[in-house]
Design a protein around this motif. Structure first.
Motif, PDB file in Angstrom:
ATOM      1  N   ILE A 194       0.813  -1.222   0.000  1.00 37.60           N
ATOM      2  CA  ILE A 194       0.000   0.000   0.000  1.00 37.60           C
ATOM      3  C   ILE A 194       0.849   1.276   0.000  1.00 37.60           C
ATOM      4  N   PRO A 195       1.806   1.455   0.929  1.00 33.29           N
ATOM      5  CA  PRO A 195       2.541   2.738   0.931  1.00 33.29           C
ATOM      6  C   PRO A 195       3.332   2.973  -0.346  1.00 33.29           C
ATOM      7  N   PHE A 196       3.952   1.924  -0.892  1.00 35.76           N
ATOM      8  CA  PHE A 196       4.729   2.091  -2.127  1.00 35.76           C
ATOM      9  C   PHE A 196       3.809   2.376  -3.313  1.00 35.76           C
ATOM     10  N   ALA A 197       2.680   1.673  -3.381  1.00 37.54           N
ATOM     11  CA  ALA A 197       1.739   1.898  -4.478  1.00 37.54           C
ATOM     12  C   ALA A 197       1.148   3.297  -4.412  1.00 37.54           C
ATOM     13  N   LEU A 198       0.833   3.772  -3.195  1.00 37.87           N
ATOM     14  CA  LEU A 198       0.253   5.105  -3.052  1.00 37.87           C
ATOM     15  C   LEU A 198       1.267   6.187  -3.428  1.00 37.87           C
ATOM     16  N   ALA A 199       2.510   6.025  -2.994  1.00 35.27           N
ATOM     17  CA  ALA A 199       3.541   7.016  -3.329  1.00 35.27           C
ATOM     18  C   ALA A 199       3.761   7.086  -4.839  1.00 35.27           C
ATOM     19  N   LEU A 200       3.863   5.928  -5.489  1.00 37.90           N
ATOM     20  CA  LEU A 200       4.068   5.921  -6.933  1.00 37.90           C
ATOM     21  C   LEU A 200       2.826   6.406  -7.671  1.00 37.90           C
TER      22      LEU A 200
ATOM     23  N   GLN B  83       6.935  10.530 -15.871  1.00 39.08           N
ATOM     24  CA  GLN B  83       7.341   9.485 -16.795  1.00 39.08           C
ATOM     25  C   GLN B  83       8.131   8.386 -16.084  1.00 39.08           C
ATOM     26  N   LEU B  84       8.990   8.781 -15.131  1.00 42.80           N
ATOM     27  CA  LEU B  84       9.779   7.796 -14.387  1.00 42.80           C
ATOM     28  C   LEU B  84       8.867   6.900 -13.545  1.00 42.80           C
ATOM     29  N   ALA B  85       7.897   7.510 -12.842  1.00 44.25           N
ATOM     30  CA  ALA B  85       6.984   6.722 -12.013  1.00 44.25           C
ATOM     31  C   ALA B  85       6.148   5.781 -12.868  1.00 44.25           C
ATOM     32  N   ARG B  86       5.678   6.269 -14.010  1.00 42.33           N
ATOM     33  CA  ARG B  86       4.921   5.412 -14.922  1.00 42.33           C
ATOM     34  C   ARG B  86       5.761   4.246 -15.431  1.00 42.33           C
ATOM     35  N   SER B  87       7.032   4.505 -15.699  1.00 41.14           N
ATOM     36  CA  SER B  87       7.917   3.440 -16.178  1.00 41.14           C
ATOM     37  C   SER B  87       8.138   2.383 -15.105  1.00 41.14           C
ATOM     38  N   VAL B  88       8.332   2.818 -13.867  1.00 39.93           N
ATOM     39  CA  VAL B  88       8.512   1.865 -12.767  1.00 39.93           C
ATOM     40  C   VAL B  88       7.257   1.009 -12.591  1.00 39.93           C
ATOM     41  N   LEU B  89       6.091   1.633 -12.626  1.00 43.70           N
ATOM     42  CA  LEU B  89       4.839   0.888 -12.505  1.00 43.70           C
ATOM     43  C   LEU B  89       4.669  -0.094 -13.658  1.00 43.70           C
ATOM     44  N   SER B  90       5.036   0.326 -14.855  1.00 46.05           N
ATOM     45  CA  SER B  90       4.914  -0.566 -16.013  1.00 46.05           C
ATOM     46  C   SER B  90       5.834  -1.771 -15.872  1.00 46.05           C
TER      47      SER B  90
END
Length: 273
Positions: A94-100, A116-123
């Motif tokens: 939860i905390p990591f997903a919410l921060a990203l 763009q960096l956060a989207r890339s990490v999530l992808s």
């Protein structure tokens, strides 16, 4: 007294031939894609029909299930471990997903390159399956439930962060715009305007991911990440299909209970909304 009536020009009809041509091309492309997929996957209904005897032998060895306590007891304990893997894999992310998610939402990200960096990490986290993460962590920390929890945390951060980011972006922009005009910072906008609006939706997505993670933890057990999936794998290797069926029935009961619990929590949230 005369009144001049002006005739308005009738707008031209849309060009349907071009739309029909586009639809035809799309349909033809789908047909070609399915033909290629059929051939590439060796899809053969005839082979399935020819293998009915093997399926009948398998079912004959599986029924009746072995419901002796020597099999049912460990199965229930392993089912609880599977539930705990799914629970920790959900809540610890939860905390990591919410921060990203906040960094990957246009209304709350500090800058374009961070977005763009956060989207890339999530992808990336979303693209790597839980089983692959489980194999990596089994190699790193050994067999057992712990690598299963780590695998779910990493993959769930990617999936849940993406879902939460989209929910934040789709929120009503009115309260956020009012706070920005009053000079509020991005953190204040996020905590006082956006998050309160989307909290019910975020919690609903969290419950959905918990449901999915409990099912995924079953598969992780097949690669040595603990839980009842490990017992199912052992039963198959030992050709004890009656024990395998017992474990599958326990999984069925577990999934039904999780579904009922999730539905109950959603109803309570709806009543309190």
């Amino acid at each position: 007294m005369t009144t001049d009536v002006r005739r308005l020009a009738v707008p031209p009809k849309p060009r349907r031939p071009r739309a029909l041509l586009g639809a035809g091309v799309l349909a033809a492309a789908l047909v070609v894609a399915h033909v290629i997929a059929w051939d590439a996957t060796d899809f053969s209904p005839a082979a399935l029909a020819d293998g009915w005897t093997g399926m009948a032998d398998f079912l004959g060895e599986a029924f009746p299930p072995d419901l002796s306590w020597g099999v049912l007891g460990p199965s229930l304990e392993a089912a609880l471990v599977t539930l705990w893997i799914g629970l920790l894999g959900t809540t610890l992310s939860i905390p990591f997903a919410l921060a990203l998610a906040l960094l990957a939402a246009r209304g709350t990200t500090p800058s374009g390159w961070i977005y763009q960096l956060a989207r890339s990490v999530l992808s990336f986290l979303r693209a790597v399956p839980e089983v692959v993460f489980a194999l990596i962590f089994v190699t790193a920390v050994g067999l057992g439930p712990f690598p299963g929890v780590l695998a779910l945390v990493f993959h769930n951060v990617g999936v849940m962060g993406k879902l939460w980011a989209e929910a934040i972006e789709d929120a009503d922009p009115g309260p956020a715009t009012a706070l920005r005009s009053a000079g509020a910072s991005r953190v204040q906008v996020a905590t006082h305007a956006l998050l309160p609006l989307v909290t019910p939706q975020l919690f609903g997505l969290l419950l959905y991911r918990f449901d999915v993670n409990v099912r995924s933890s079953l598969v992780l057990g097949l690669v040595g990440a603990g839980g009842i999936g490990f017992l199912i794998n052992q039963s198959i290797k030992l050709f004890r299909f009656d024990q395998m069926l017992t474990h599958i029935l326990v999984v069925l009961v577990l999934i039904i209970l999780v579904d009922q619990l999730s539905a109950l929590v959603r109803r309570r949230l709806g009543d309190n909304a």
